[in-house]
Write an enzyme that holds these catalytic residues in place. Structure first.
Site, PDB file in Angstrom:
ATOM      1  N   HIS A  54       0.880  -1.428  -0.040  1.00  0.00           N
ATOM      2  CA  HIS A  54      -0.098   0.105  -0.105  1.00  0.00           C
ATOM      3  C   HIS A  54       1.021   1.405   0.010  1.00  0.00           C
ATOM      4  O   HIS A  54       1.976   1.141  -0.003  1.00  0.00           O
ATOM      5  CB  HIS A  54      -0.896   0.077   1.050  1.00  0.00           C
ATOM      6  CG  HIS A  54      -0.250   0.144   2.571  1.00  0.00           C
ATOM      7  ND1 HIS A  54       0.622  -0.844   3.082  1.00  0.00           N
ATOM      8  CD2 HIS A  54      -0.650   0.992   3.513  1.00  0.00           C
ATOM      9  CE1 HIS A  54       0.982  -0.394   4.161  1.00  0.00           C
ATOM     10  NE2 HIS A  54       0.177   0.676   4.517  1.00  0.00           N
ATOM     11  N   HIS A  56       1.407   3.950   1.962  1.00  0.00           N
ATOM     12  CA  HIS A  56       2.032   4.552   3.214  1.00  0.00           C
ATOM     13  C   HIS A  56       3.405   4.708   2.999  1.00  0.00           C
ATOM     14  O   HIS A  56       4.270   3.853   2.430  1.00  0.00           O
ATOM     15  CB  HIS A  56       1.492   4.069   4.216  1.00  0.00           C
ATOM     16  CG  HIS A  56       0.126   4.209   4.709  1.00  0.00           C
ATOM     17  ND1 HIS A  56      -0.393   3.752   5.538  1.00  0.00           N
ATOM     18  CD2 HIS A  56      -0.791   5.279   4.377  1.00  0.00           C
ATOM     19  CE1 HIS A  56      -1.764   4.082   5.815  1.00  0.00           C
ATOM     20  NE2 HIS A  56      -1.896   5.120   4.902  1.00  0.00           N
ATOM     21  N   ASP A  58       5.973   4.820   4.966  1.00  0.00           N
ATOM     22  CA  ASP A  58       6.775   3.566   5.497  1.00  0.00           C
ATOM     23  C   ASP A  58       6.486   2.489   5.047  1.00  0.00           C
ATOM     24  O   ASP A  58       7.226   1.327   5.303  1.00  0.00           O
ATOM     25  CB  ASP A  58       6.241   3.368   7.107  1.00  0.00           C
ATOM     26  CG  ASP A  58       4.988   3.014   7.510  1.00  0.00           C
ATOM     27  OD1 ASP A  58       3.764   3.541   6.832  1.00  0.00           O
ATOM     28  OD2 ASP A  58       4.533   2.160   8.318  1.00  0.00           O
ATOM     29  N   HIS A  59       6.139   2.287   3.703  1.00  0.00           N
ATOM     30  CA  HIS A  59       5.974   0.846   2.975  1.00  0.00           C
ATOM     31  C   HIS A  59       6.635   1.200   1.565  1.00  0.00           C
ATOM     32  O   HIS A  59       7.212   0.147   0.915  1.00  0.00           O
ATOM     33  CB  HIS A  59       4.566   0.783   2.791  1.00  0.00           C
ATOM     34  CG  HIS A  59       4.098   0.279   4.294  1.00  0.00           C
ATOM     35  ND1 HIS A  59       4.206  -1.119   4.619  1.00  0.00           N
ATOM     36  CD2 HIS A  59       3.705   0.818   5.207  1.00  0.00           C
ATOM     37  CE1 HIS A  59       3.540  -1.328   5.969  1.00  0.00           C
ATOM     38  NE2 HIS A  59       3.205   0.066   6.265  1.00  0.00           N
ATOM     39  N   HIS A 113      -7.298  -1.046   5.815  1.00  0.00           N
ATOM     40  CA  HIS A 113      -6.246  -0.058   6.191  1.00  0.00           C
ATOM     41  C   HIS A 113      -6.216   1.094   5.358  1.00  0.00           C
ATOM     42  O   HIS A 113      -6.308   2.246   5.659  1.00  0.00           O
ATOM     43  CB  HIS A 113      -5.070  -0.661   6.518  1.00  0.00           C
ATOM     44  CG  HIS A 113      -3.969   0.131   6.694  1.00  0.00           C
ATOM     45  ND1 HIS A 113      -3.763   0.886   8.043  1.00  0.00           N
ATOM     46  CD2 HIS A 113      -2.666   0.301   6.022  1.00  0.00           C
ATOM     47  CE1 HIS A 113      -2.824   1.577   8.119  1.00  0.00           C
ATOM     48  NE2 HIS A 113      -2.020   1.425   7.087  1.00  0.00           N
ATOM     49  N   ASP A 136       0.025  -3.713   6.424  1.00  0.00           N
ATOM     50  CA  ASP A 136      -0.657  -3.271   7.658  1.00  0.00           C
ATOM     51  C   ASP A 136      -1.797  -3.932   7.633  1.00  0.00           C
ATOM     52  O   ASP A 136      -3.138  -3.210   8.195  1.00  0.00           O
ATOM     53  CB  ASP A 136      -0.594  -1.747   7.527  1.00  0.00           C
ATOM     54  CG  ASP A 136       0.620  -1.178   7.786  1.00  0.00           C
ATOM     55  OD1 ASP A 136       1.803  -1.987   8.195  1.00  0.00           O
ATOM     56  OD2 ASP A 136       0.845  -0.083   7.760  1.00  0.00           O
ATOM     57  N   HIS A 174       4.700  -4.444  10.672  1.00  0.00           N
ATOM     58  CA  HIS A 174       5.272  -3.589  11.968  1.00  0.00           C
ATOM     59  C   HIS A 174       5.476  -4.694  13.194  1.00  0.00           C
ATOM     60  O   HIS A 174       4.423  -5.817  13.456  1.00  0.00           O
ATOM     61  CB  HIS A 174       4.140  -2.627  12.330  1.00  0.00           C
ATOM     62  CG  HIS A 174       4.021  -1.345  11.484  1.00  0.00           C
ATOM     63  ND1 HIS A 174       4.650  -0.316  11.605  1.00  0.00           N
ATOM     64  CD2 HIS A 174       3.400  -1.379  10.161  1.00  0.00           C
ATOM     65  CE1 HIS A 174       4.644   0.544  10.581  1.00  0.00           C
ATOM     66  NE2 HIS A 174       3.581  -0.106  10.048  1.00  0.00           N
TER      67      HIS A 174
END
Ligand code: ZN
Ligand code: FE
Length: 254
Positions: A54, A56, A58-59, A113, A136, A174
């Site tokens: 996805h 985001h 942090d990905h 998410h 996530d 995570h």
């Protein structure tokens, strides 16, 4: 196919898939490039693919820098994330298949998410378990927050995951396990499997808990058990979606 778990940012995991014979690598959700480049160098590997779940940061935060170093790497992500994934080259739909090394992954569409979230599932082969890269969506003893989706969508997404065989390793993006277990115990203080898992994780603090074991998750994760009477009673709901929604709400406040 070997899988390496790389810690990144504060609590992210990046997963590096390695084909030993070809010395090719793929990376799932590179939050940042530096630790991936370091591992690639260590393995003397060529990066041939990036699998994003996805959009985001942090990905996908490492996509650009990895592409600078390996311009031929193919960037896979979901069709509904079009325009939100740096360097995306392939737009995946539910049911599509992607190949790495001698394994083929099936693409699941798992919104909730985010609205375009996908997961990659490599079915088991010979002596190797199934591998699920779910970003996530599912965490050990927890699930992702609903930023762009509804409880009903997330339940539908998690049902697809729950339907996978027990011998599936879940590579969650995570390390939230300890806090998730503490929350789960507030819902089900007397679940012996949950108590045992909590004791184990608590005793091995600072040790990675990922990959999670799907067979165990089916017993301890309240977010996979919206239709379990024990969870419904604890939550005070009788409807599956309402149970899930209330659980998620409680976890947000925890
Ligand atoms: Zn996310
Ligand atoms: Fe994340």
């Amino acid at each position: 196919m070997q899988i390496y778990r790389i810690s990144a940012l504060s609590d992210n995991y990046i997963f590096l898939l390695f084909d030993v014979a070809q010395k090719n690598a793929a990376v799932v959700d590179p939050a940042e490039a530096a630790p991936v480049l370091k591992k690639l160098e260590e393995l003397d590997a060529t990066l041939v693919a990036i699998f994003n779940t996805h959009h985001h940061h942090d990905h996908v935060g490492g996509n650009r820098a990895l592409l600078n170093r390996f311009p031929d790497a193919i960037v896979y992500a979901g069709v509904h994330d079009r325009g939100r994934i740096p360097g995306q080259s392939v737009e995946l739909n539910a049911g599509d298949r992607v190949q790495f090394s001698d394994r083929t992954a099936e693409v699941f569409f798992v919104p909730g998410h985010t609205r375009g979230h996908i997961a990659y599932y490599f079915p088991p082969v010979a002596n190797e378990p199934g591998e699920l890269f779910c970003g996530d969506t599912l965490f050990s003893a927890g699930c992702g927050r609903l930023f762009e989706g509804t409880p009903a969508q997330m339940v539908n997404s998690l049902s697809q995951i729950r339907a996978l065989p027990d011998n599936t390793r879940v590579w969650c993006a995570h390390e939230y396990t300890l806090k998730n277990l503490k929350f789960a115990l507030t819902i089900e203080p007397h679940n012996p499997d949950l108590q045992a898992r909590f004791a184990q994780v608590q005793a091995a603090k600072d040790q990675p808990t990922i990959p999670a074991d799907l067979e165990l998750e089916k017993r301890i994760n309240p977010f996979l058990r919206w239709d379990d009477p024990k969870i419904q009673t604890a939550i005070g709901q009788t409807d599956a979606i309402a149970t899930f929604a209330t659980l998620r709400e409680k976890r947000n406040q925890f």
